[in-house]
Write an enzyme that holds these catalytic residues in place. Structure first.
Site, PDB file in Angstrom:
ATOM      1  N   ARG A 142     -10.398 -11.503   1.791  1.00 42.92           N
ATOM      2  CA  ARG A 142     -11.183 -12.615   1.221  1.00 42.92           C
ATOM      3  C   ARG A 142     -10.416 -13.922   1.290  1.00 42.92           C
ATOM      4  O   ARG A 142     -11.003 -14.990   1.374  1.00 42.92           O
ATOM      5  CB  ARG A 142     -11.594 -12.248  -0.222  1.00 42.92           C
ATOM      6  CG  ARG A 142     -10.445 -12.032  -1.148  1.00 42.92           C
ATOM      7  CD  ARG A 142     -10.827 -11.250  -2.407  1.00 42.92           C
ATOM      8  NE  ARG A 142     -10.903  -9.800  -2.176  1.00 42.92           N
ATOM      9  CZ  ARG A 142     -11.196  -8.910  -3.110  1.00 42.92           C
ATOM     10  NH1 ARG A 142     -11.494  -9.303  -4.338  1.00 42.92           N
ATOM     11  NH2 ARG A 142     -11.239  -7.622  -2.818  1.00 42.92           N
ATOM     12  N   LYS A 191       0.838  -1.199   0.000  1.00 45.80           N
ATOM     13  CA  LYS A 191       0.000   0.000   0.000  1.00 45.80           C
ATOM     14  C   LYS A 191       0.875   1.252   0.000  1.00 45.80           C
ATOM     15  O   LYS A 191       2.014   1.199   0.458  1.00 45.80           O
ATOM     16  CB  LYS A 191      -0.866   0.023   1.271  1.00 45.80           C
ATOM     17  CG  LYS A 191      -2.012  -0.957   1.268  1.00 45.80           C
ATOM     18  CD  LYS A 191      -2.843  -0.808   2.536  1.00 45.80           C
ATOM     19  CE  LYS A 191      -4.001  -1.788   2.556  1.00 45.80           C
ATOM     20  NZ  LYS A 191      -4.995  -1.562   1.486  1.00 45.80           N
TER      21      LYS A 191
HETATM   22  N1  BES Z   1      -8.244  -3.654   4.267  1.00 48.18           N
HETATM   23  C1  BES Z   1      -8.372  -3.257   2.924  1.00 48.18           C
HETATM   24  C2  BES Z   1      -9.670  -2.494   2.641  1.00 48.18           C
HETATM   25  C3  BES Z   1      -9.726  -1.103   3.180  1.00 48.18           C
HETATM   26  C4  BES Z   1      -9.096  -0.063   2.510  1.00 48.18           C
HETATM   27  C5  BES Z   1     -10.448  -0.820   4.326  1.00 48.18           C
HETATM   28  C6  BES Z   1      -9.176   1.224   3.003  1.00 48.18           C
HETATM   29  C7  BES Z   1     -10.524   0.466   4.798  1.00 48.18           C
HETATM   30  C8  BES Z   1      -9.890   1.496   4.151  1.00 48.18           C
HETATM   31  C9  BES Z   1      -8.349  -4.485   2.009  1.00 48.18           C
HETATM   32  O1  BES Z   1      -7.587  -5.538   2.451  1.00 48.18           O
HETATM   33  C10 BES Z   1      -7.791  -4.044   0.704  1.00 48.18           C
HETATM   34  O2  BES Z   1      -6.654  -3.681   0.685  1.00 48.18           O
HETATM   35  N2  BES Z   1      -8.607  -4.055  -0.328  1.00 48.18           N
HETATM   36  C11 BES Z   1      -8.198  -3.624  -1.618  1.00 48.18           C
HETATM   37  C12 BES Z   1      -8.743  -4.605  -2.630  1.00 48.18           C
HETATM   38  C13 BES Z   1      -8.172  -4.430  -3.989  1.00 48.18           C
HETATM   39  C14 BES Z   1      -6.707  -4.816  -4.015  1.00 48.18           C
HETATM   40  C15 BES Z   1      -8.958  -5.308  -4.951  1.00 48.18           C
HETATM   41  C16 BES Z   1      -8.748  -2.217  -1.839  1.00 48.18           C
HETATM   42  O3  BES Z   1      -9.842  -1.932  -1.376  1.00 48.18           O
HETATM   43  O4  BES Z   1      -8.037  -1.415  -2.426  1.00 48.18           O
HETATM   44 MN    MN Z   2      -5.553  -5.355   1.829  1.00 48.44          MN
END
Ligand code: BES
Ligand code: MN
Ligand code: ZN
Length: 496
Positions: free
Chosen positions: A354, A280
């Site tokens: 997931r 990230k």
């Molecule tokens: N934990 C995150 C989702 C999230 C992001 C929650 C920001 C709260 C605030 C999750 O694990 C994630 O990183 N999801 C990705 C999915 C994508 C790679 C398909 C996302 O939401 O960017």
């Molecule tokens: Mn994630």
């Protein structure tokens, strides 16, 4: 354990008695009755003076603190908004009143209920909310501060009831509200704790502690070896890059009939989500300590269920792991085999929620659950779709979806149903596995739910995407959602 005790008893109608803060709910234009005039004169006419000079209007959620001295040290005029306040008005009243009392130095408070006309159908809800708001307002995060914040001075709240009130029902509602408030605060504390304290094993400890408090609960924690033996390669792929061991936490509560199918709660417990090799960006990455908000909320709901001793069977499963990059981490393009036997191409290691949940959803089949509800901070896309007001709700069963929507309305911890149509499923097609773990740029919250749905075919299932509702960014802090929704759902199933 609640720091504030709630009680209720009939207003004796004679002496006013001593209190640090008398809460007087008043509608716009409401006249003082005989009893309120007595209170007014015990306060040297401060109430009638405030009404006369127009400083207090009675709008829902408005407050005016009057300082009287004597037996009644303070009077808090609290606006009800209407002489027949609905739940919107009533929840503004309970929340703002809890805040105003706790901003003062009052050690006890007394609600003067007879001036408030609560519709019979709202009565239990109102007293439950009153206690819940009192408890949640008192929460302070202090664990990692060297100078603790000032705590609320409030220790006791008594409700003075009008003649003919059902004090037994009201006391029950107050007790339920305390259990609920404690569950919410418990979830907030877990989510607020930093990831170097709140590890998967720390979450396991919390579950064991809940089991120990109840004679009707037991806890089992699976380590990585046990998960490997079960074939949970998908869950284990997420923990491959970290030195912090993963845990599958199973907490069973047997408050209901022997053999009655349990309701299952499943929580995403990513104690820190760096994204893994699909790292990230740095900004706000600290907020990924909240990525176990789903786990915190199912633990919070279990805390409440155990303390209410609900006559129902519930099983909770938390998939807890840390998602980190390293030389041993899972790489984009890796293919793993889930416990269900479905192979998964991991195209993005940041779509890890997931990957841990799918194995937990397969694991929970062994309990032959009556329903399964998972809670997960699953997608940023859900925040884009719904903001922080509503949790995203997905379900393979309309009855379950409607029960959860209703529980959300009742607890004012609301969800909004999102589509789980077949047409979205093909976004998860992969050339190299049965399923890809991401579904392309569109409908990110929907395709994440579609992924989970492939593993939830054996029972009525619903998924709550709580990425927007689980915490606030300014000021930063966990909200404790959806403990209210989940607890209400289980209370409704127990028919209390
Ligand atoms: N934990 C995150 C989702 C999230 C992001 C929650 C920001 C709260 C605030 C999750 O694990 C994630 O990183 N999801 C990705 C999915 C994508 C790679 C398909 C996302 O939401 O960017
Ligand atoms: Mn994630
Ligand atoms: Zn995540």
């Amino acid at each position: 354990m609640s720091a504030i005790r709630f009680s209720a008893k009939a207003d004796p109608g004679t002496a006013i008695g001593k209190t640090a803060c008398l809460v007087l709910p008043l509608a716009p234009g409401q006249k003082l009755g005989r009893r309120e005039k007595q209170i007014d004169s015990a306060c040297g006419g401060a109430i009638s003076a405030a009404l006369k000079n127009g400083d207090f209007t009675g709008t829902a959620g408005s407050n005016l603190m009057l300082h009287c001295g004597g037996d009644i040290a303070r009077v808090l005029l609290a606006g009800t908004g209407s002489d027949k306040p609905d739940r919107d008005c009533l929840s503004k009243l309970t929340a703002s009143t809890a805040r105003a009392i706790q901003e003062s130095q009052a050690g006890d408070a007394r609600w003067h209920a007879p001036t408030l006309k609560v519709d019979k159908k709202d009565r239990d809800w109102f007293y439950r909310t009153l206690a819940k708001d009192g408890i949640t307002t008192s929460y302070r995060y202090t664990k990692t501060l060297s100078k603790p914040k000032a705590n609320t001075k409030l220790k006791r709240v008594n409700v003075s009831l009008g003649a003919g009130s059902d004090s037994k029902a009201i006391k029950t509602a107050l007790t339920e509200g305390c259990s609920l408030g404690d569950g919410i605060n418990f979830a907030r504390e877990l989510a607020n704790l930093p990831a170097n304290i709140c590890t998967p094993e720390y979450l396991a400890k919390q579950a064991r502690a809940i089991a120990q408090k109840s004679g009707k609960a037991s806890c089992k924690v699976l380590n990585e070896k046990a998960m490997r033996d079960l074939g949970m390669e998908s869950l284990l792929s997420v923990t491959a890059g970290t030195v912090t061991p993963a845990r599958l936490i199973v907490l069973e509560y047997r408050g209901g009939k022997r053999g009655a199918a349990p309701h299952a709660l499943v929580g995403k417990g990513i104690t820190f989500d760096s994204g893994g090799i699909s790292l990230k960006p740095g900004a706000k990455m600290d907020e990924m300590k909240f990525d176990m908000g789903g786990a915190a909320s199912v633990l919070g709901a279990m805390h409440a269920v155990v303390s209410m001793r609900l006559p129902i069977n519930v099983v909770m499963v938390v998939a807890a792991a840390e998602n980190m990059p390293s030389g041993t981490a899972t790489k984009p393009g890796d293919v793993v085999r889930s416990m269900a036997g479905i192979t998964i191409e991991i195209l993005n290691t940041d779509a890890e929620g997931r990957l841990v949940l799918c194995d937990a959803l397969t694991y929970v089949e062994r309990f032959k659950p009556a329903s399964v509800v998972d809670a997960a901070t699953l997608t940023g896309a859900c925040i884009v779709a719904l903001g922080s007001q509503a949790s995203g709700l997905y379900a393979n069963n309309d009855k379950l979806a409607n029960e959860l929507l209703a529980a959300g309305e009742e607890s004012r911890d609301r969800a909004w149903r999102m589509p789980l149509w077949d047409e979205y499923q093909r976004q998860l097609d992969s050339n190299f596995a049965d399923l890809a773990n991401i579904g392309g740029p569109g409908a990110g919250s929907v395709t994440a739910a579609c992924f989970l749905s492939r593993f939830a075919k054996a029972y009525p299932w619903a998924h709550l995407d709580i990425a927007g509702s689980a915490w606030n960014s300014a000021p930063k802090g966990a909200t404790g959602r959806p403990v209210g929704l989940l607890t209400q759902y289980l209370m409704d199933r127990a028919q209390v």
